[in-house]
Enzyme design. Structure first.
Site, PDB file in Angstrom:
ATOM      1  N   ASP A 219      16.212  27.644  -9.947  1.00  0.00           N
ATOM      2  CA  ASP A 219      15.180  28.620 -10.300  1.00  0.00           C
ATOM      3  C   ASP A 219      14.734  29.435  -9.082  1.00  0.00           C
ATOM      4  OD1 ASP A 219      13.483  29.864 -12.088  1.00  0.00           O
ATOM      5  OD2 ASP A 219      12.568  28.017 -12.819  1.00  0.00           O
TER       6      ASP A 219
ATOM      7  N   ASP B 157      11.866  34.856 -19.149  1.00  0.00           N
ATOM      8  CA  ASP B 157      12.003  33.772 -20.129  1.00  0.00           C
ATOM      9  C   ASP B 157      11.954  34.253 -21.579  1.00  0.00           C
ATOM     10  OD1 ASP B 157      11.989  32.286 -17.876  1.00  0.00           O
ATOM     11  OD2 ASP B 157      10.322  30.988 -18.448  1.00  0.00           O
TER      12      ASP B 157
HETATM   13  C1  GLA Z   1      11.158  29.410 -15.104  1.00  0.00           C
HETATM   14  C2  GLA Z   1      12.511  29.457 -15.802  1.00  0.00           C
HETATM   15  C3  GLA Z   1      12.425  28.650 -17.097  1.00  0.00           C
HETATM   16  C4  GLA Z   1      12.031  27.215 -16.777  1.00  0.00           C
HETATM   17  C5  GLA Z   1      10.716  27.191 -16.009  1.00  0.00           C
HETATM   18  C6  GLA Z   1      10.395  25.801 -15.481  1.00  0.00           C
HETATM   19  O1  GLA Z   1      10.179  30.085 -15.845  1.00  0.00           O
HETATM   20  O2  GLA Z   1      12.897  30.782 -16.061  1.00  0.00           O
HETATM   21  O3  GLA Z   1      13.655  28.694 -17.790  1.00  0.00           O
HETATM   22  O4  GLA Z   1      13.045  26.615 -16.030  1.00  0.00           O
HETATM   23  O5  GLA Z   1      10.756  28.071 -14.889  1.00  0.00           O
HETATM   24  O6  GLA Z   1       9.184  25.751 -14.790  1.00  0.00           O
END
Ligand code: GLA
Length: 401
Positions: free
Chosen positions: A147, A202
């Site tokens: 990430d 997301d």
């Molecule tokens: C980010 C990523 C998500 C998830 C969260 C976890 O937002 O894009 O897919 O992994 O972090 O905290």
């Protein structure tokens, strides 16, 4: 002195040959990830039960293999800097969990972050890349999602290459999934770095809309579909655009879940389930395990679909397939029922980027409806159907020899 120059030479040569592990994702990876449904609420029982359910539900047979624990598995680093799992949530340790997952014939995935903390506030890998890669190798981790929170002034390509090199040096083959949300156009530089890269922020379990979270938004299926134009040419075997993990089974209607799944297959997207596999209705199971749709996603040519036709309320996506076949997805984006009619001869499919063209006035194709699971005629006659709001029809066209 001799020893020292040998060491320098060795380190230098490992840096020179550092690369991703080639050939691990010749078709888009398939599996499950904890985040969309469980967020930070993960523990070893959930992961074990999910592995069991992946087998008993038929998902493993349909091709899903990775069980990925997302954020919040981490505890503290020990006195030497090695990361430890959260002892309350994972009392048996990660090696035992990996062994359990492997004993089911599945593969084990984990999550970390290029910054000093993960998005969920757990320790990130910054400054510990080689140590973390060694730890993952020791545990038998087969897939790493990496990430981009709390990275401050890090350079994205540099940070992801550091982790790629660390994973390679650790010696355990591992799929490397970049989760940098498309901020630094990873499609332009990540082919040699990882096997897949997120293209957007997301996803949310919404078909058309967005959800605000203060400083950021999560996006509906249609928003993600529309967000990145012209990046399909960057995707292919072993290097995929990733429009995010699926929300099938997380609250949309069945019609919308079917459309979401179909569109992800048309995009040659990684098929990472994000629902509770222990508690699936037969309808959701049927969507997730539709083998003919999965075959579209997993087609060996690995060509990401293109938007081929746009009408007022509906549009058609096309995906060239192996053996001169073609998948088409008719999508009703609107809130009302629409009549769809397509005279094949008028609309050839031309994919200039991958040089696959389909001229229906020259070749006749047999048509199969992949949700109804039946043949519905040929391209000699116009295609007509009625689509409810957010409904799709997915057709596979095979040339009649
Ligand atoms: C980010 C990523 C998500 C998830 C969260 C976890 O937002 O894009 O897919 O992994 O972090 O905290």
């Amino acid at each position: 002195m001799k020893k020292l120059s040998f060491l320098v030479l060795f380190l230098f040569s490992t840096l020179l040959i550092a690369q991703k592990f080639e050939g691990l994702a010749l078709t888009p990876p398939m599996g499950w990830n904890s985040w969309n449904r469980f967020a930070c609420d993960v523990n070893e029982e959930l992961i074990r039960e999910t592995a069991d359910a992946m087998v008993s539900s038929g998902m493993k047979d349909a091709g899903y293999q990775y069980i990925v624990i997302d954020d919040c598995w981490q505890g503290k680093r020990d006195k030497d800097g090695f990361i430890q799992p959260d002892p309350e949530r994972f009392p048996s340790g990660m090696k035992a969990l990996a062994d359990y997952i492997h004993s089911k014939g599945l593969k084990f995935g984990m999550y970390s972050d290029a910054g000093w903390r993960t998005c969920g506030g757990r320790p990130g890998s910054r400054g510990y890349e080689y140590q973390d890669a060694l730890t993952y190798a020791k545990w038998g981790v087969d897939y790493l999602k990496y990430d981009w929170c709390n990275t401050e002034d890090l350079n994205a390509k540099g940070a992801y290459m550091t982790m790629r090199n660390a994973l390679y040096a650790a010696g355990h083959p591992i799929v490397f999934s970049l989760c940098e949300w498309g901020d630094n156009q990873p499609w332009e530089w990540a082919e040699d770095v990882g096997h897949l890269w997120r293209t957007t922020g997301d996803i949310a379990a919404i078909f058309d809309g967005q959800e605000g979270h203060g400083s950021w938004n999560s996006w509906g299926v249609l928003q993600i579909l529309d967000m990145r134009e012209n990046i399909r040419k960057y995707a292919g075997p072993d290097h995929w655009n990733d429009p995010d993990m699926m929300e099938v089974g997380n609250g949309m209607t069945l019609v919308e879940d079917r459309a979401h799944f179909s569109l992800w297959c048309m995009l040659a997207a990684p098929l990472i389930a994000g629902n509770d596999l222990r508690d699936m209705t037969p309808e959701i199971k049927e969507i997730m395990t539709n083998k003919e749709l999965i075959a579209v996603d997993q087609d060996p040519l690995g060509i990401q679909g293109l938007k081929y036709l746009v009408k007022d309320d509906w549009e058609v996506w096309a995906k060239p397939l192996d053996n001169g076949e073609l998948a088409l997805c008719f999508l009703n984006r609107s809130m009302k029922s629409v009549k769809v009619e397509l005279d094949w001869d008028e609309y050839p499919v031309k994919d200039d980027e991958f040089q696959h063209h389909y001229f229906f006035n020259q070749t006749e194709y047999e048509i199969r409806d992949l949700w109804a699971k039946k043949e519905i005629g040929t391209t000699a006659k116009p295609f007509k159907t009625q689509l409810e709001s957010h409904e799709v029809v997915v057709l596979k066209l095979s040339p009649i020899k």
